[in-house]
Design a protein around this motif. Structure first.
Motif, PDB file in Angstrom:
ATOM      1  N   PHE A 138       0.891  -1.158   0.000  1.00 54.02           N
ATOM      2  CA  PHE A 138       0.000   0.000   0.000  1.00 54.02           C
ATOM      3  C   PHE A 138       0.928   1.207   0.000  1.00 54.02           C
ATOM      4  O   PHE A 138       1.587   1.502   0.990  1.00 54.02           O
ATOM      5  CB  PHE A 138      -0.880  -0.015   1.255  1.00 54.02           C
ATOM      6  N   ILE A 139       1.000   1.866  -1.153  1.00 54.54           N
ATOM      7  CA  ILE A 139       1.966   2.943  -1.325  1.00 54.54           C
ATOM      8  C   ILE A 139       1.259   4.290  -1.401  1.00 54.54           C
ATOM      9  O   ILE A 139       0.259   4.436  -2.098  1.00 54.54           O
ATOM     10  CB  ILE A 139       2.773   2.729  -2.632  1.00 54.54           C
ATOM     11  N   GLY A 140       1.792   5.264  -0.702  1.00 56.92           N
ATOM     12  CA  GLY A 140       1.276   6.628  -0.807  1.00 56.92           C
ATOM     13  C   GLY A 140       2.202   7.435  -1.686  1.00 56.92           C
ATOM     14  O   GLY A 140       3.419   7.371  -1.527  1.00 56.92           O
ATOM     15  N   LEU A 141       1.618   8.149  -2.645  1.00 51.91           N
ATOM     16  CA  LEU A 141       2.430   8.994  -3.525  1.00 51.91           C
ATOM     17  C   LEU A 141       2.047  10.435  -3.217  1.00 51.91           C
ATOM     18  O   LEU A 141       0.901  10.836  -3.427  1.00 51.91           O
ATOM     19  CB  LEU A 141       2.125   8.622  -4.976  1.00 51.91           C
ATOM     20  N   ILE A 142       3.019  11.186  -2.677  1.00 51.08           N
ATOM     21  CA  ILE A 142       2.722  12.584  -2.339  1.00 51.08           C
ATOM     22  C   ILE A 142       3.702  13.512  -3.059  1.00 51.08           C
ATOM     23  O   ILE A 142       4.736  13.060  -3.562  1.00 51.08           O
ATOM     24  CB  ILE A 142       2.757  12.832  -0.808  1.00 51.08           C
ATOM     25  N   GLY A 143       3.360  14.778  -3.106  1.00 54.08           N
ATOM     26  CA  GLY A 143       4.223  15.741  -3.795  1.00 54.08           C
ATOM     27  C   GLY A 143       3.437  17.005  -4.062  1.00 54.08           C
ATOM     28  O   GLY A 143       2.203  16.971  -4.152  1.00 54.08           O
ATOM     29  N   GLY A 175       9.292  16.331 -10.437  1.00 59.73           N
ATOM     30  CA  GLY A 175       9.532  15.238 -11.360  1.00 59.73           C
ATOM     31  C   GLY A 175      10.520  14.184 -10.893  1.00 59.73           C
ATOM     32  O   GLY A 175      10.744  13.191 -11.581  1.00 59.73           O
ATOM     33  N   CYS A 176      11.110  14.384  -9.709  1.00 53.93           N
ATOM     34  CA  CYS A 176      12.075  13.402  -9.194  1.00 53.93           C
ATOM     35  C   CYS A 176      11.550  12.770  -7.912  1.00 53.93           C
ATOM     36  O   CYS A 176      10.771  13.385  -7.186  1.00 53.93           O
ATOM     37  CB  CYS A 176      13.406  14.071  -8.858  1.00 53.93           C
ATOM     38  N   VAL A 177      12.015  11.553  -7.636  1.00 55.75           N
ATOM     39  CA  VAL A 177      11.678  10.919  -6.368  1.00 55.75           C
ATOM     40  C   VAL A 177      12.595  11.508  -5.299  1.00 55.75           C
ATOM     41  O   VAL A 177      13.811  11.441  -5.409  1.00 55.75           O
ATOM     42  CB  VAL A 177      11.859   9.394  -6.438  1.00 55.75           C
ATOM     43  N   MET A 178      11.994  12.093  -4.269  1.00 55.33           N
ATOM     44  CA  MET A 178      12.786  12.774  -3.241  1.00 55.33           C
ATOM     45  C   MET A 178      13.009  11.873  -2.030  1.00 55.33           C
ATOM     46  O   MET A 178      14.112  11.799  -1.503  1.00 55.33           O
ATOM     47  CB  MET A 178      12.042  14.044  -2.836  1.00 55.33           C
ATOM     48  N   TYR A 179      11.957  11.198  -1.583  1.00 51.72           N
ATOM     49  CA  TYR A 179      12.083  10.203  -0.510  1.00 51.72           C
ATOM     50  C   TYR A 179      11.277   8.987  -0.906  1.00 51.72           C
ATOM     51  O   TYR A 179      10.288   9.088  -1.614  1.00 51.72           O
ATOM     52  CB  TYR A 179      11.528  10.720   0.820  1.00 51.72           C
ATOM     53  N   ASP A 180      11.702   7.842  -0.391  1.00 53.53           N
ATOM     54  CA  ASP A 180      10.977   6.601  -0.617  1.00 53.53           C
ATOM     55  C   ASP A 180      11.242   5.747   0.611  1.00 53.53           C
ATOM     56  O   ASP A 180      12.291   5.131   0.732  1.00 53.53           O
ATOM     57  CB  ASP A 180      11.523   5.927  -1.895  1.00 53.53           C
ATOM     58  N   ASP A 181      10.269   5.780   1.548  1.00 49.29           N
ATOM     59  CA  ASP A 181      10.537   5.116   2.825  1.00 49.29           C
ATOM     60  C   ASP A 181       9.227   4.868   3.569  1.00 49.29           C
ATOM     61  O   ASP A 181       8.157   5.247   3.095  1.00 49.29           O
ATOM     62  CB  ASP A 181      11.446   6.013   3.670  1.00 49.29           C
ATOM     63  N   GLU A 182       9.315   4.283   4.775  1.00 41.46           N
ATOM     64  CA  GLU A 182       8.083   4.116   5.538  1.00 41.46           C
ATOM     65  C   GLU A 182       7.644   5.466   6.112  1.00 41.46           C
ATOM     66  O   GLU A 182       8.473   6.350   6.311  1.00 41.46           O
ATOM     67  CB  GLU A 182       8.246   3.041   6.604  1.00 41.46           C
ATOM     68  N   PRO A 183       6.320   5.598   6.374  1.00 37.60           N
ATOM     69  CA  PRO A 183       5.772   6.906   6.736  1.00 37.60           C
ATOM     70  C   PRO A 183       6.521   7.604   7.884  1.00 37.60           C
ATOM     71  O   PRO A 183       6.897   8.771   7.758  1.00 37.60           O
ATOM     72  CB  PRO A 183       4.332   6.582   7.138  1.00 37.60           C
ATOM     73  N   GLY A 184       6.759   6.895   8.973  1.00 36.66           N
ATOM     74  CA  GLY A 184       7.417   7.519  10.117  1.00 36.66           C
ATOM     75  C   GLY A 184       8.749   8.144   9.722  1.00 36.66           C
ATOM     76  O   GLY A 184       9.087   9.244  10.173  1.00 36.66           O
TER      77      GLY A 184
END
Ligand SMILES: Nc1ncnc2c1ncn2[C@@H]1O[C@H](COP(=O)(O)OP(=O)(O)OP(=O)(O)O)[C@@H](O)[C@H]1O
Ligand SMILES: Nc1ncnc2c1ncn2[C@@H]1O[C@H](COP(=O)(O)OP(=O)(O)OP(=O)(O)O)[C@@H](O)[C@H]1O
Ligand SMILES: [Mg+2]
Ligand SMILES: [Mg+2]
Lengths: 281, 282
Positions: free
Chosen positions: B35-40, B220-229
């Motif tokens: 379950f992935i959240g995509l924010i930006g 346009g770039c991925v800045m973080y990719d991690d668990e919510p906390g």
């Protein structure tokens, strides 16, 4: 008389089949009375389908009452003679910005309203600049609105209304598509217009945090007004709001949860500062 | 199996004055069942990104693999892909077109070649899942309120029973109860069937509450990719790019400043309540 008044406003959508026979009637607004004073900031809350957008469309004569009367700046909206006056007095920002963006270039789009009103060219450009700055979109003035992201479009459509210098702005979920920052900017811009220019604001939203500074909140339920009062009065009634499919701001919810767990706190805490004070920290 | 984005870039209107690089060298692996959240920030490329996942948009450069196959090679079954990777658009109007709500929701499953009975069963089930009352089933989707349209659009995709469900701001315009109901339904569906969910959202609170992993986009770039906390620990950097931490995180920070000994890494109301109660007892 207030800038916006309504007496026993009823609106029914009539659905017809291809032959024009009536298929069904939905009473979307049911005996609503309104009295909004010049300079007020009024929030309208309510579940999906409760009649908020339908009500809003009566305030600038997009829809006309099935029964009852609406006055904008003292003018009956049914009176065709005043249609343009009314539309200039009460500017509207819709739920979906796609429906109201017309220009090929952002600055043209924003200038369209004042141009239609016959504002002199020089002043149009001043207004365009000022309103694009107010929503943080000035650097996009040469862009094509159709190619902006959802949130950017929303801000352009708000600028378009601001540029008409209306006495009253009605915003129908203006922040639904904005990021947290954009949401804050827009609410800040709207509050500033309300404070500094005395523009009356009617804000429809599903975000409870956005209305804590409103003078008054109206809660709609199935076409009628179920609650009204100051945000504090409204947000003190957590259970009642939940029944009406609504919520309270996060701080209020946290305070409510703490209270349920035995912490001694008053109802209707609206800000972090109030929570700190109530906890005697 | 998974969706893999390999050095994906997307440039709108390349070579014109309006050229816009919406995705820049994005690398992502979306494994089954997450379950992935995509924010930006607005305009960061989220909608552009998700439209690549079901082949609706083609990268300017780079490749996308679905279960190991490059989706833009000749002979790849795109129609099948679109039923497996279901996308709910940001603006529901872009996806509604049939003369009534029920027909609209039937469109997807019918297009998959399912039997009529199954099609209708699924449509009914999906409309129930999104909480739309029966009285609206045979009305035009265009005569609905904003939130009602949103529900129909979501139902239309649920009815295809996709393996990967992508929701582009599904809760924008929903009332607070509806917001919780839909996300609870999606979480439940995922628990029962193990589908993958990608949730694009501007609500940090919703993302904090539901997802296992957050991907943050910036220009346009991925800045973080991690668990919510972990992601929300960078709240200062997030603020720089138009985002924020969930509101409770800020409340906890304020309380701590005033001397209450609480953990500030908290991201949900329940955690905050428990943390404050514990600190008050001390
Ligand atoms: N064009 C239309 N034709 C027929 N019925 C309509 C039409 N537009 C809205 N309705 C119905 O009128 C009622 C009120 O709709 P309205 O759009 O005013 O609600 P709302 O409070 O703005 O909801 P939301 O929060 O979802 O935007 C709903 O039951 C809706 O289905
Ligand atoms: N059709 C298009 N042509 C040219 N540029 C576009 C087009 N669609 C989007 N863009 C640009 O690409 C960038 C990314 O847009 P995208 O819609 O993917 O953003 P987003 O993250 O979904 O934003 P939002 O949160 O506002 O929905 C933006 O700068 C936008 O202006
Ligand atoms: Mg509405
Ligand atoms: Mg988007």
């Amino acid at each position: 008389m207030g800038i916006i008044e309504a007496k026993k406003l009823i609106f029914e959508y009539i659905r017809r089949d291809e032959e024009g026979n009536v298929e069904g009637i939905t009473r979307a607004v049911d005996e609503v009375d309104l009295d909004i004073k010049q300079g007020d900031f009024v929030a309208v809350l309510g579940h999906n389908g409760s009649g908020k957008s339908t009500l809003a469309k009566h305030l600038n004569a997009i829809l006309y009452p099935t029964e009852g009367t609406v006055w904008v700046d003292g003018k009956d909206t049914m009176d065709e003679e005043y249609l343009w006056d009314i539309r200039q007095t009460a500017g509207m920002v819709f739920q979906n910005p796609d429906n109201q963006i017309i220009g090929q270039v952002v600055e043209e789009d924003v200038g369209f309203g004042p141009e239609n009103m016959g504002v002199p060219t020089k002043e149009i450009w001043e207004r365009v600049e000022e309103s694009l700055k107010a929503v943080g979109m000035y650097k996009y003035r040469k862009h094509s609105p159709n190619k902006l992201s959802g949130g950017q479009k929303q801000r352009v459509s708000i600028a378009g209304v601001i540029a008409m210098h209306p006495k009253c702005i009605i915003l129908d979920e203006p922040t639904a598509m904005l990021d947290p920052n954009g949401r804050k900017e827009v609410i800040r811009a709207v509050r500033a217009l309300n404070h500094a220019e005395g523009i009356t604001v009617v804000l429809i939203t599903h975000y409870m945090e956005e209305i804590i500074h409103a003078d008054k909140a109206i809660v709609m339920d199935k076409g009628h007004i179920a609650m009204q009062g100051t945000p504090r009065e409204i947000f003190s009634k957590v259970e009642k709001l939940k029944e009406l499919r609504l919520d309270v701001p996060q701080v209020t919810l946290l305070a409510y949860e703490l209270k349920k767990s035995g912490v001694n706190l008053p109802d209707g805490i609206l800000t972090c500062e109030e929570l700190i004070e109530a906890l005697r920290l | 199996m998974a969706i893999i984005l390999d050095h994906v870039s997307h440039i709108y209107e390349e070579g014109t004055a309006m050229e816009a690089a919406a995705l820049k060298d994005v690398n992502l692996v979306i494994p089954d069942g997450q379950f992935i959240g995509l924010i930006g920030h607005t305009g960061s490329g989220k909608s552009t990104l998700v439209q690549h996942l079901n082949g609706l948009m083609k990268p300017t450069s780079g490749s996308i693999y679905y279960n190991g196959a490059d989706i833009h090679t000749d002979g790849f079954d795109k129609k099948n892909l679109r039923s497996k990777v279901g996308l709910v658009f940001q603006y529901p109007e872009h996806q509604l077109f049939e003369i009534d709500v029920f027909k609209d929701v039937c469109f997807g499953p019918r297009n998959m070649g399912l039997e009529e009975k199954e099609v209708e069963l699924r449509a009914y089930e999906a409309l129930k899942q999104v909480g739309l009352e029966d009285e609206y089933f045979y009305q035009s989707p265009f005569d609905l309120s904003g939130g009602q349209k949103r529900r129909v659009a979501i139902a239309g995709v649920l009815a295809m029973k996709p393996e990967v469900l992508i929701l582009d701001e599904p809760t924008a315009g929903l009332d607070p109860k509806g917001r919780d109901e839909i996300l609870d339904q999606i979480a439940l569906l995922r628990k029962k069937t193990g589908i993958t969910v990608v949730l694009v959202s501007h609500s940090m609170e919703d993302v904090a509450k539901y997802v296992d992993r957050i991907v943050v986009m910036n220009q346009g770039c991925v800045m973080y990719d991690d668990e919510p906390g972990m992601v929300f620990r960078h709240y200062k950097e997030l603020e720089q790019v138009g985002l924020a931490a969930p509101q409770v995180t800020y409340i906890m920070q304020e309380l701590k400043k005033k001397g209450l000994d609480v953990d500030t890494d908290v991201i949900t109301i329940e955690e905050a309540r428990d943390g404050i109660l514990k600190a008050l007892k001390r």
